[in-house]
Design a protein around this motif. Structure first.
Motif, PDB file in Angstrom:
ATOM      1  N   ARG A  13       0.845  -1.190   0.000  1.00  0.00           N
ATOM      2  CA  ARG A  13       0.000   0.000   0.000  1.00  0.00           C
ATOM      3  C   ARG A  13       0.878   1.236   0.000  1.00  0.00           C
ATOM      4  NH1 ARG A  13      -3.788   2.712   4.635  1.00  0.00           N
ATOM      5  NH2 ARG A  13      -5.541   3.372   3.314  1.00  0.00           N
ATOM      6  N   LEU A  14       0.707   2.050  -1.020  1.00  0.00           N
ATOM      7  CA  LEU A  14       1.435   3.305  -1.108  1.00  0.00           C
ATOM      8  C   LEU A  14       0.577   4.437  -0.569  1.00  0.00           C
ATOM      9  CD1 LEU A  14       2.980   3.045  -4.686  1.00  0.00           C
ATOM     10  CD2 LEU A  14       3.851   2.120  -2.532  1.00  0.00           C
ATOM     11  N   SER A  15       1.227   5.406   0.037  1.00  0.00           N
ATOM     12  CA  SER A  15       0.569   6.613   0.513  1.00  0.00           C
ATOM     13  C   SER A  15       1.294   7.823  -0.044  1.00  0.00           C
ATOM     14  CB  SER A  15       0.583   6.685   2.038  1.00  0.00           C
ATOM     15  OG  SER A  15      -0.083   5.597   2.620  1.00  0.00           O
ATOM     16  N   CYS A  16       0.549   8.902  -0.232  1.00  0.00           N
ATOM     17  CA  CYS A  16       1.148  10.160  -0.678  1.00  0.00           C
ATOM     18  C   CYS A  16       0.487  11.281   0.102  1.00  0.00           C
ATOM     19  CB  CYS A  16       0.962  10.350  -2.170  1.00  0.00           C
ATOM     20  SG  CYS A  16       1.556  11.934  -2.801  1.00  0.00           S
ATOM     21  N   ALA A  17       1.255  11.911   0.959  1.00  0.00           N
ATOM     22  CA  ALA A  17       0.755  13.012   1.765  1.00  0.00           C
ATOM     23  C   ALA A  17       1.085  14.329   1.082  1.00  0.00           C
ATOM     24  CB  ALA A  17       1.382  12.959   3.151  1.00  0.00           C
ATOM     25  N   ALA A  18       0.071  15.167   0.908  1.00  0.00           N
ATOM     26  CA  ALA A  18       0.243  16.444   0.219  1.00  0.00           C
ATOM     27  C   ALA A  18       0.196  17.602   1.210  1.00  0.00           C
ATOM     28  CB  ALA A  18      -0.852  16.623  -0.824  1.00  0.00           C
ATOM     29  N   SER A  19       0.976  18.619   0.936  1.00  0.00           N
ATOM     30  CA  SER A  19       0.951  19.831   1.740  1.00  0.00           C
ATOM     31  C   SER A  19       1.232  21.014   0.837  1.00  0.00           C
ATOM     32  CB  SER A  19       1.983  19.766   2.869  1.00  0.00           C
ATOM     33  OG  SER A  19       3.292  19.616   2.340  1.00  0.00           O
ATOM     34  N   GLY A  20       0.745  22.185   1.278  1.00  0.00           N
ATOM     35  CA  GLY A  20       0.996  23.397   0.514  1.00  0.00           C
ATOM     36  C   GLY A  20       0.040  23.626  -0.636  1.00  0.00           C
ATOM     37  N   LEU A  21      -1.014  22.857  -0.705  1.00  0.00           N
ATOM     38  CA  LEU A  21      -2.024  23.052  -1.737  1.00  0.00           C
ATOM     39  C   LEU A  21      -3.404  22.771  -1.152  1.00  0.00           C
ATOM     40  CD1 LEU A  21      -2.882  19.922  -2.475  1.00  0.00           C
ATOM     41  CD2 LEU A  21      -0.907  20.020  -3.953  1.00  0.00           C
TER      42      LEU A  21
END
Length: 126
Positions: free
Chosen positions: A18-26
C-alpha cells in the motif's frame, strides 16, 4: 507544494503493498491525484487517477482489478492499494497533483500534472 510518497519496498508475487502520498501546501480538495510509475529503461506511465470528489477514477489496463486508488481529503492523502503483485509492477512510483476543480473528471497525461512527489521504489520479486 510537497508530495511525500511512502510505502514502497519489496513485495512478493501475488502479495500486496500500500502506497501513501501526503500532500501539503495546496488546497487538496481542488486537486485530482494520480500515480505514475517508471520501470528501468522505460518511460513514465500512468497507473491510476482519482478526482478530488472521488467520483471519477481511472486505471491503466495493466492494473485494473488489482490496484485501488483512494483518497482521504481530511488527511490530504492519496493511497494506492496494490494487490496480486506481479514482477512487471516493479518500478518507481510517483504521486502527482493536477489542479482540477471539476469533481467528475481526471486525466491520464503526465503533462497535465503540475506537482510531483519524489517517488518510492516498489520491487516485486520472490
Amino acid at each position: 507544494v510537497q508530495l511525500q510518497a511512502s510505502g514502497g519496498g519489496l513485495g512478493q508475487p501475488g502479495g500486496s503493498l500500500r502506497l501513501s502520498c501526503a500532500a501539503s501546501g495546496l488546497r487538496f480538495n481542488r486537486y485530482a491525484m494520480a500515480w505514475f510509475r517508471q520501470a528501468p529503461g522505460k518511460e513514465r506511465e500512468f497507473v491510476a487517477a482519482i478526482s478530488w470528489s472521488s467520483i471519477a477514477i481511472k486505471y491503466t489496463d495493466a492494473v485494473k482489478g488489482r490496484f485501488t486508488i483512494s483518497r482521504d481529503n481530511a488527511k490530504n492523502t492519496v493511497y494506492l492499494q496494490m494487490n496480486s503483485l506481479k514482477p512487471e509492477d516493479t518500478a518507481v512510483y510517483y504521486c502527482a497533483a493536477d489542479q482540477r476543480p471539476e469533481g467528475a473528471m481526471v486525466v491520464t497525461g503526465a503533462r497535465h500534472y503540475e506537482h510531483w512527489g519524489q517517488g518510492t521504489q516498489v520491487t516485486v520479486s520472490s
